[in-house]
Enzyme design. Structure first.
Site, PDB file in Angstrom:
ATOM      1  N   ASP A   1      -4.676 -12.499   3.600  1.00  0.00           N
ATOM      2  CA  ASP A   1      -6.072 -11.839   3.887  1.00  0.00           C
ATOM      3  C   ASP A   1      -7.235 -12.524   3.127  1.00  0.00           C
ATOM      4  O   ASP A   1      -7.978 -11.611   3.456  1.00  0.00           O
ATOM      5  CB  ASP A   1      -5.905 -10.739   4.486  1.00  0.00           C
ATOM      6  CG  ASP A   1      -5.071  -9.443   3.391  1.00  0.00           C
ATOM      7  OD1 ASP A   1      -4.680 -10.315   2.228  1.00  0.00           O
ATOM      8  OD2 ASP A   1      -4.873  -8.475   3.357  1.00  0.00           O
TER       9      ASP A   1
ATOM     10  N   ASP B   1      -2.435 -10.411  -2.284  1.00  0.00           N
ATOM     11  CA  ASP B   1      -3.359  -9.781  -1.114  1.00  0.00           C
ATOM     12  C   ASP B   1      -4.853  -9.472  -1.364  1.00  0.00           C
ATOM     13  O   ASP B   1      -5.298  -9.062  -2.713  1.00  0.00           O
ATOM     14  CB  ASP B   1      -2.732  -9.062  -0.694  1.00  0.00           C
ATOM     15  CG  ASP B   1      -3.503  -7.914   0.258  1.00  0.00           C
ATOM     16  OD1 ASP B   1      -2.801  -8.352   1.667  1.00  0.00           O
ATOM     17  OD2 ASP B   1      -4.200  -7.101   0.824  1.00  0.00           O
TER      18      ASP B   1
ATOM     19  N   HIS C   1       0.604  -1.101   0.377  1.00  0.00           N
ATOM     20  CA  HIS C   1      -0.192   0.090  -0.109  1.00  0.00           C
ATOM     21  C   HIS C   1       0.190   1.197   0.014  1.00  0.00           C
ATOM     22  O   HIS C   1       0.197   2.140  -0.294  1.00  0.00           O
ATOM     23  CB  HIS C   1      -0.675  -0.075   1.074  1.00  0.00           C
ATOM     24  CG  HIS C   1      -2.415  -0.956   1.231  1.00  0.00           C
ATOM     25  ND1 HIS C   1      -2.937  -1.112   0.157  1.00  0.00           N
ATOM     26  CD2 HIS C   1      -2.475  -1.662   2.207  1.00  0.00           C
ATOM     27  CE1 HIS C   1      -3.609  -2.209   0.194  1.00  0.00           C
ATOM     28  NE2 HIS C   1      -3.562  -2.566   1.962  1.00  0.00           N
TER      29      HIS C   1
ATOM     30  N   HIS D   1      -6.636  -7.031  -0.313  1.00  0.00           N
ATOM     31  CA  HIS D   1      -6.043  -5.631  -0.107  1.00  0.00           C
ATOM     32  C   HIS D   1      -6.147  -5.218  -1.566  1.00  0.00           C
ATOM     33  O   HIS D   1      -5.648  -6.356  -2.406  1.00  0.00           O
ATOM     34  CB  HIS D   1      -6.043  -4.574   0.458  1.00  0.00           C
ATOM     35  CG  HIS D   1      -6.393  -5.326   2.072  1.00  0.00           C
ATOM     36  ND1 HIS D   1      -6.438  -6.476   2.647  1.00  0.00           N
ATOM     37  CD2 HIS D   1      -7.964  -5.044   2.288  1.00  0.00           C
ATOM     38  CE1 HIS D   1      -6.734  -5.959   3.320  1.00  0.00           C
ATOM     39  NE2 HIS D   1      -8.127  -5.245   3.243  1.00  0.00           N
TER      40      HIS D   1
END
Ligand SMILES: [Zn+2]
Length: 381
Positions: A287, A199, A162, A201
């Site tokens: 995740d 991931d 991120h 996200h």
């Protein structure tokens, strides 16, 4: 249980873990439901968690994964010595990040820490730990490109995908995988580097790094509109020279092993074959797990193992960089199965059953297939 001597592996797999990764402290927080609670130190009305369990992003998922790999005997079959463990130099962090941002994190780290941007809290000393994470990813790339290893897993922390050029985001301080990819291009003369980000996200920071570049292919499969909000939509495909070299697959919530398998078969593997990378880097978050508190997907440990098997099947030098994954119960098993696959372990010592395999809707559903089809049309796959 097999005696350790009877565990047979067929690949030279580097495994990088370091006690210092567990010392990064990402703050104390209550929940994601109460905005007033998003302050280190606790919320206004809800009891803050405390100690090492304080934040979703804490060391326990990673430590437990490393410990499981150790106590089951697998660690002895992995190579823990070849990848040099070192901190990235400031110049290396600036392959992607601005000098102003890197200096700011260093300065805050020398004091009491703080927030590097957007939900990227850290305590004193985290600059050095984050630089170590990036440095280990760089060195893992060196080891596989030197053919000293067949592949490598870096259990780095804090995560990285991120982190943007000028700010930390979503628990990430420095973008480990973007820095490692840039290293492969700048210092190892690689002309085609692929990044696969599974991931849950969106890997917004990594996307930002290579959005206008055709030498780094970025593929992200993630839950639609999760974090960051409104990031990673289908139509973000790169720009300028990079048009077509960013591929986003935003899956609706509830996607399980079947949907991820379809994404791998219909999008990720064909894209990789078309691009023909000299090295693949995987942003390996866990995740998308059915037990994760920060995502709503349903992937099991066998689902992650299958994805690892698929990317490994291309027989291209490959490095896995650990990203998110917030279930202390499930991440260790997902990580174990991925690393076992990387090492080509004949038979595992660890028997366990994922409840998620019994969930309904594990097969690829029509509304998930619709997304896959749209991505295929958009990218002519
Ligand atoms: Zn994540």
């Amino acid at each position: 249980m097999l005696h350790r001597d009877d565990l047979k592996v067929s690949r030279r797999t580097g495994f990088v873990a370091d006690e210092r990764f567990y010392w990064h402290h990402a703050g104390v927080i209550t929940s994601g439901c109460d905005i007033a609670s998003f302050n280190p130190g606790g919320g206004e009305f809800v009891q803050p968690n405390s100690g090492t369990q304080g934040y979703f992003e804490n060391e326990s998922t990673k430590r437990r994964m490393a410990n499981l790999i150790d106590v089951c005997g697998l660690l002895e079959k992995l190579d823990t010595a070849t990848v040099k463990k070192r901190a990235a130099q400031k110049e290396e962090l600036c392959y992607f990040h601005s000098r102003v941002y890197v200096d700011k994190v260093e300065d805050m780290s020398c004091r009491n820490g703080g927030d590097a941007g957007d939900f990227a809290f850290f305590g004193p000393g985290s600059y050095n730990i984050a630089a170590l994470a990036a440095g280990c990813c760089i060195e893992a790339v060196n080891s596989v490109l030197d053919q000293a290893l067949d592949n490598a897993y870096v259990l780095c922390r804090p995560p990285g995908h991120h982190a943007e050029r000028d700010r930390g985001m979503g628990f990430c301080l420095f973008n480990n995988i973007a820095i490692a990819a840039e290293h492969a291009v700048r210092n190892r003369g690689k002309k085609r580097v692929a990044i696969v980000d599974w991931d849950v996200h969106h890997g917004n920071g990594t996307q930002q790094a290579f959005f206008e570049r055709s030498d780094v292919l970025f593929i992200s499969v993630h839950q639609d509109n999760l974090y960051p909000p409104s990031s990673g939509s289908l139509n973000e495909v790169g720009a300028g020279d990079g048009e077509g070299f960013t591929i986003n697959i935003p899956l609706p919530p509830g996607a399980g092993d079947g949907a991820y398998k379809r994404v791998m078969e219909a999008v990720i593997l064909p894209s990789l074959k078309k691009f023909d990378p000299e090295i693949i880097l995987v942003s390996c978050g866990f995740d998308a797990s059915f037990q994760d508190p920060l995502g709503c997907q349903m992937v099991t440990s066998l689902g992650f193992q299958q994805m690892a098997r698929d990317v490994l099947s291309l027989d291209i030098p490959i490095v896995f960089c650990h990203e998110g994954g917030y279930s202390p119960e499930h991440v260790p098993y997902c990580g174990l199965r991925v690393v076992e696959e990387m090492a080509g372990l004949e038979k595992s010592n660890v028997n366990f059953y994922d409840d998620g395999l019994n969930y309904g809707y594990q097969a690829c559903q029509k509304w998930q297939e619709d997304v896959v089809q749209k991505v295929c049309e958009l990218h002519a796959l």
